[in-house]
Design a protein around this motif. Structure first.
Motif, short mmCIF file in Angstrom:
data_model
loop_
_atom_site.label_atom_id
_atom_site.label_comp_id
_atom_site.label_asym_id
_atom_site.label_seq_id
_atom_site.Cartn_x
_atom_site.Cartn_y
_atom_site.Cartn_z
N MET A 150 49.16 38.75 38.16
CA MET A 150 50.17 39.52 37.43
C MET A 150 49.54 40.84 36.98
O MET A 150 48.41 40.84 36.49
N ALA A 151 50.27 41.92 37.15
CA ALA A 151 49.76 43.24 36.77
C ALA A 151 50.93 44.13 36.39
O ALA A 151 52.05 43.96 36.87
N ARG A 152 50.64 45.11 35.52
CA ARG A 152 51.65 46.09 35.15
C ARG A 152 51.47 47.33 36.01
O ARG A 152 50.40 47.94 36.04
N THR A 153 52.52 47.67 36.74
CA THR A 153 52.51 48.86 37.57
C THR A 153 53.40 49.92 36.94
O THR A 153 54.06 49.67 35.93
N THR A 154 53.42 51.09 37.54
CA THR A 154 54.29 52.15 37.03
C THR A 154 55.76 51.79 37.19
O THR A 154 56.61 52.40 36.55
N GLU A 155 56.06 50.80 38.02
CA GLU A 155 57.44 50.35 38.22
C GLU A 155 57.79 49.14 37.35
O GLU A 155 58.94 48.69 37.37
N GLY A 156 56.81 48.60 36.62
CA GLY A 156 57.05 47.44 35.77
C GLY A 156 56.08 46.31 36.07
O GLY A 156 55.18 46.44 36.89
N GLU A 157 56.27 45.19 35.38
CA GLU A 157 55.40 44.02 35.55
C GLU A 157 55.63 43.41 36.93
O GLU A 157 56.77 43.27 37.38
N LEU A 158 54.54 43.03 37.59
CA LEU A 158 54.61 42.50 38.94
C LEU A 158 53.84 41.19 39.00
O LEU A 158 52.72 41.10 38.50
N GLY A 159 54.45 40.17 39.58
CA GLY A 159 53.79 38.90 39.81
C GLY A 159 53.70 38.65 41.30
O GLY A 159 54.67 38.83 42.04
N VAL A 160 52.52 38.24 41.77
CA VAL A 160 52.30 38.01 43.20
C VAL A 160 51.91 36.56 43.41
O VAL A 160 50.94 36.07 42.82
N LEU A 161 52.67 35.88 44.25
CA LEU A 161 52.40 34.50 44.64
C LEU A 161 52.02 34.47 46.12
O LEU A 161 52.30 35.44 46.85
N PRO A 162 51.42 33.39 46.60
CA PRO A 162 51.14 33.29 48.04
C PRO A 162 52.42 33.52 48.86
O PRO A 162 53.51 33.08 48.48
N GLY A 163 52.29 34.25 49.95
CA GLY A 163 53.44 34.55 50.80
C GLY A 163 54.20 35.79 50.39
O GLY A 163 55.21 36.14 51.01
N HIS A 164 53.74 36.51 49.36
CA HIS A 164 54.43 37.73 48.90
C HIS A 164 54.44 38.76 50.02
O HIS A 164 53.50 38.87 50.80
N ALA A 165 55.49 39.53 50.08
CA ALA A 165 55.59 40.60 51.07
C ALA A 165 54.52 41.66 50.81
O ALA A 165 54.15 41.90 49.66
N PRO A 166 54.01 42.29 51.87
CA PRO A 166 53.02 43.35 51.68
C PRO A 166 53.58 44.48 50.82
O PRO A 166 54.76 44.82 50.91
N LEU A 167 52.71 45.03 49.96
CA LEU A 167 53.13 46.17 49.14
C LEU A 167 51.92 46.91 48.63
O LEU A 167 50.80 46.40 48.66
N LEU A 168 52.14 48.12 48.17
CA LEU A 168 51.13 48.94 47.51
C LEU A 168 51.78 49.45 46.24
O LEU A 168 52.83 50.09 46.29
N GLY A 169 51.17 49.15 45.09
CA GLY A 169 51.72 49.58 43.82
C GLY A 169 50.68 50.33 43.01
O GLY A 169 49.48 50.05 43.10
#
Length: 94
Positions: free
Chosen positions: A25-44
Motif C-alpha cells: 500500500m502506498a500513497r501516490t499523487t492520485e491517492g492511496e493505492l493497494g497492490v495485490l498479486p495479479g494487479h495490472a501493470p502500472l507506474l505511479g
C-alpha cells in the motif's frame, strides 16, 4: 497467478527492503493505492511524503516513511523507487 508479490523498496543510494509480500500500500499523487498479486501493470508517482506499507505473509507489516519517487507494478512484482525511505517508528501487526 502468484499468491505473493516480489517487492523491492529502493532509495536513491541503496536497496532498503526486499522480499515477498501479500500486499503493498502506498500513497501516490492520485491517492492511496493497494497492490495485490495479479494487479495490472502500472507506474505511479509517490506523494511528496507518505508511507509505504508492506503486508507480509502471516499478517505483519513493514512500514517505511518515504518522500517522492515512483511505484512500478509489473508481472514480476512491485518496485518502489523513493527519494528517501526510513523505517517508521515500529512495524505493525494486523
Amino acid at each position: 497467478m502468484a499468491q505473493h508479490l516480489n517487492v523491492q523498496l529502493v532509495a536513491v543510494e541503496e536497496k532498503v527492503w526486499s522480499g515477498e509480500a501479500e500486499m503493498v500500500m502506498a500513497r501516490t499523487t492520485e491517492g492511496e493505492l493497494g497492490v495485490l498479486p495479479g494487479h495490472a501493470p502500472l507506474l505511479g508517482q509517490l506523494a511528496d511524503s507518505g508511507q509505504v506499507r508492506i503486508k507480509l505473509p502471516g499478517g505483519k507489516q513493514v512500514v517505511y516513511e518515504v518522500a517522492g519517487g515512483f511505484l512500478s507494478v509489473n508481472e514480476r512484482g512491485v518496485t518502489v523507487l523513493a527519494e528517501t525511505a526510513t523505517p517508521a517508528s515500529a512495524s505493525q501487526g494486523n
